[in-house]
Design an enzyme around this catalytic site. Structure first.
Site, PDB file in Angstrom:
ATOM      1  N   LYS A 165      10.079  -4.576  15.521  1.00  0.00           N
ATOM      2  CA  LYS A 165      10.363  -3.255  14.941  1.00  0.00           C
ATOM      3  C   LYS A 165      11.339  -2.470  15.825  1.00  0.00           C
ATOM      4  O   LYS A 165      12.131  -1.668  15.326  1.00  0.00           O
ATOM      5  CB  LYS A 165       9.059  -2.473  14.757  1.00  0.00           C
ATOM      6  CG  LYS A 165       8.291  -2.910  13.524  1.00  0.00           C
ATOM      7  CD  LYS A 165       9.105  -2.629  12.270  1.00  0.00           C
ATOM      8  CE  LYS A 165       8.353  -2.819  11.002  1.00  0.00           C
ATOM      9  NZ  LYS A 165       9.177  -2.486   9.814  1.00  0.00           N
ATOM     10  N   ASP A 187       9.376  -7.175  -4.089  1.00  0.00           N
ATOM     11  CA  ASP A 187       8.221  -7.523  -3.260  1.00  0.00           C
ATOM     12  C   ASP A 187       7.894  -8.993  -3.513  1.00  0.00           C
ATOM     13  O   ASP A 187       7.918  -9.437  -4.661  1.00  0.00           O
ATOM     14  CB  ASP A 187       7.017  -6.627  -3.642  1.00  0.00           C
ATOM     15  CG  ASP A 187       5.965  -6.564  -2.554  1.00  0.00           C
ATOM     16  OD1 ASP A 187       5.457  -7.640  -2.181  1.00  0.00           O
ATOM     17  OD2 ASP A 187       5.652  -5.468  -2.084  1.00  0.00           O
ATOM     18  N   PHE A 236       0.825  -1.215   0.000  1.00  0.00           N
ATOM     19  CA  PHE A 236       0.000   0.000   0.000  1.00  0.00           C
ATOM     20  C   PHE A 236       0.863   1.271   0.000  1.00  0.00           C
ATOM     21  O   PHE A 236       0.826   2.071  -0.946  1.00  0.00           O
ATOM     22  CB  PHE A 236      -0.953  -0.089   1.206  1.00  0.00           C
ATOM     23  CG  PHE A 236      -1.474   1.212   1.704  1.00  0.00           C
ATOM     24  CD1 PHE A 236      -2.099   2.113   0.846  1.00  0.00           C
ATOM     25  CD2 PHE A 236      -1.354   1.545   3.051  1.00  0.00           C
ATOM     26  CE1 PHE A 236      -2.599   3.321   1.323  1.00  0.00           C
ATOM     27  CE2 PHE A 236      -1.854   2.739   3.540  1.00  0.00           C
ATOM     28  CZ  PHE A 236      -2.463   3.634   2.665  1.00  0.00           C
ATOM     29  N   TYR A 274       5.285  -7.904  17.227  1.00  0.00           N
ATOM     30  CA  TYR A 274       5.433  -6.951  16.126  1.00  0.00           C
ATOM     31  C   TYR A 274       6.226  -5.729  16.596  1.00  0.00           C
ATOM     32  O   TYR A 274       7.227  -5.340  15.989  1.00  0.00           O
ATOM     33  CB  TYR A 274       4.047  -6.550  15.622  1.00  0.00           C
ATOM     34  CG  TYR A 274       4.055  -5.538  14.513  1.00  0.00           C
ATOM     35  CD1 TYR A 274       4.795  -5.757  13.357  1.00  0.00           C
ATOM     36  CD2 TYR A 274       3.318  -4.361  14.601  1.00  0.00           C
ATOM     37  CE1 TYR A 274       4.808  -4.827  12.323  1.00  0.00           C
ATOM     38  CE2 TYR A 274       3.318  -3.424  13.579  1.00  0.00           C
ATOM     39  CZ  TYR A 274       4.059  -3.664  12.453  1.00  0.00           C
ATOM     40  OH  TYR A 274       4.063  -2.745  11.446  1.00  0.00           O
ATOM     41  N   GLY A 318       1.506  -7.534  -0.438  1.00  0.00           N
ATOM     42  CA  GLY A 318       1.413  -6.538  -1.511  1.00  0.00           C
ATOM     43  C   GLY A 318       0.656  -7.147  -2.690  1.00  0.00           C
ATOM     44  O   GLY A 318       0.292  -8.321  -2.661  1.00  0.00           O
ATOM     45  N   THR A 373      10.569 -12.054   9.183  1.00  0.00           N
ATOM     46  CA  THR A 373      10.551 -11.037   8.120  1.00  0.00           C
ATOM     47  C   THR A 373      11.112  -9.723   8.641  1.00  0.00           C
ATOM     48  O   THR A 373      11.966  -9.108   8.013  1.00  0.00           O
ATOM     49  CB  THR A 373       9.102 -10.799   7.622  1.00  0.00           C
ATOM     50  OG1 THR A 373       8.562 -12.042   7.237  1.00  0.00           O
ATOM     51  CG2 THR A 373       9.064  -9.831   6.460  1.00  0.00           C
TER      52      THR A 373
END
Ligand code: UDP
Length: 343
Positions: free
Chosen positions: A154, A32, A12, A150, A37, A96
């Site tokens: 990060k 990607d 996005f 999450y 996506g 990831t």
């Protein structure tokens, strides 16, 4: 003209960034894996001079190495996204977000290629401050609650970026994004605005989780893209962390009412307990509002539109897609769909 690489560029935000950079005459590579996506987001760019799409995962070191070697600047946006996915797939989230970011930073450091790392307001966790500043304490919940993996992943990314900046001199900047919204955002992985818009356009119940009194500040994707590009042009941004968001908040219940009104919808608003929507032990943030003074000082950042203007454009765009036969993405109360693709 520069050669820019966008990881996660079919997502996005990444696809809007690709549009802006192509428009500005840069040569743009997108890598990607299309796990969250979509090719639809960048189809209009395929075949444009200077645009190149690599359908691959960053974990393929040789490909990532090639992409980064070609780049003058890297925007690292590839990440596991969406609360639903994160709760369902914590392994994928951590792998990831941490392993891929480490690889990107290591490869950027070879040629000192400037890199922007997209982080998230989620890192502030359960902070009880009214306004979140970049140097505030970060307050997370226990490891038994998967939502926090999450934010933790990060935070590690942010530490990695800082470590590469300090130890290896890598020009790296971190942007903490607050609830970005706009056309092309999908509701499949939990994001509230596209979910509410789809539900309202179908006159289906609008599913408000919890008591609906939790609030968020929603940020226009065009403002985020503009800020990311400007930050990369400022040498003094390197080694720093910046909030990018909106200065006004709204409760999720009020958002549901607003979306319903702007859609002219007959949808009922349904309160759904968190346990039914996101499983047992889910913790939500009650409040999230950025202090924007740092990014305003450096690049003159200011949110360009109010929530109604953003919602109207999103609703128009979604109406257009549905009119052209796009599939309904969000079940009334059902779980998010799993992604397809490699990693
Ligand atoms: N939310 C909701 N209904 C939905 C999806 C989300 O009430 O169908 C709520 C969610 O619990 C959260 C807010 O909307 O309080 C924003 O959710 P989102 O996943 O978009 O972003 P985040 O939780 O990361 O702020």
């Amino acid at each position: 003209m520069q050669h820019v690489l966008i990881t996660g560029g079919a997502g996005f935000i990444g696809s809007h960034l690709a549009d802006a950079l192509v428009q500005q005459g840069h040569s743009v590579d997108v890598i990607d894996d299309l796990s969250t996506g979509s090719l639809d987001n960048i189809r209009h760019l395929l075949g444009r001079p200077g645009f190149r799409f690599w359908h691959d995962t960053l974990r393929h070191r040789a490909v990532t190495e090639r992409c980064i070697a070609r780049a003058d600047v890297v925007f690292h946006l590839a990440a596991a996204v969406g609360v639903h996915l994160i709760v369902e797939q914590p392994v994928r989230t951590i792998e990831t977000n941490v392993a891929c970011t480490e690889l990107v930073l290591e490869l950027c450091a070879r040629d000192q290629t400037p890199v922007l790392l997209a982080s998230t307001s989620e890192v502030y966790g359960k902070s009880e401050r009214r306004v979140f500043r970049e140097d505030d304490d970060l307050v997370l919940g226990p490891t038994s609650r998967s939502r926090w993996c999450y934010a933790s992943s990060k935070i590690i990314d942010e530490f990695l970026a800082k470590a590469y900046y300090v130890e290896r001199g890598l020009p790296a900047v971190v942007a903490r994004l607050f609830n970005t919204i706009g056309p092309r955002q999908t509701g499949r992985y939990g994001m509230v605005v596209p979910r509410f818009v789809d539900q309202a356009l179908r006159n289906a119940p609008i599913t408000v989780y919890g008591d609906g009194l939790q609030s968020r500040s929603f940020t226009w994707v065009g403002d985020v893209v503009g800020a990311l590009v400007s930050l990369m042009q400022k040498p003094s941004a390197m080694g720093e962390v910046f909030n990018i968001g909106h200065s006004r908040t709204i409760t999720i219940l009020a958002l549901a009412e607003r979306v319903r009104r702007l859609c002219g919808s007959a949808s009922p608003i349904r309160l759904v307990p968190y346990t039914d929507a996101l499983g047992h032990g889910f913790e939500d943030m009650r409040w999230r509002l950025p202090d924007l003074s740092k990014v305003e000082r450096l690049i003159g950042y200011r949110p360009s539109r109010d929530l109604d203007a953003m919602l109207v454009e999103i609703i128009d765009s979604r109406r257009g897609l549905i009119g052209r036969g796009a599939a309904v993405e969000v079940e009334a109360t059902g779980p998010a769909r799993r992604p397809h693709g490699s990693a």
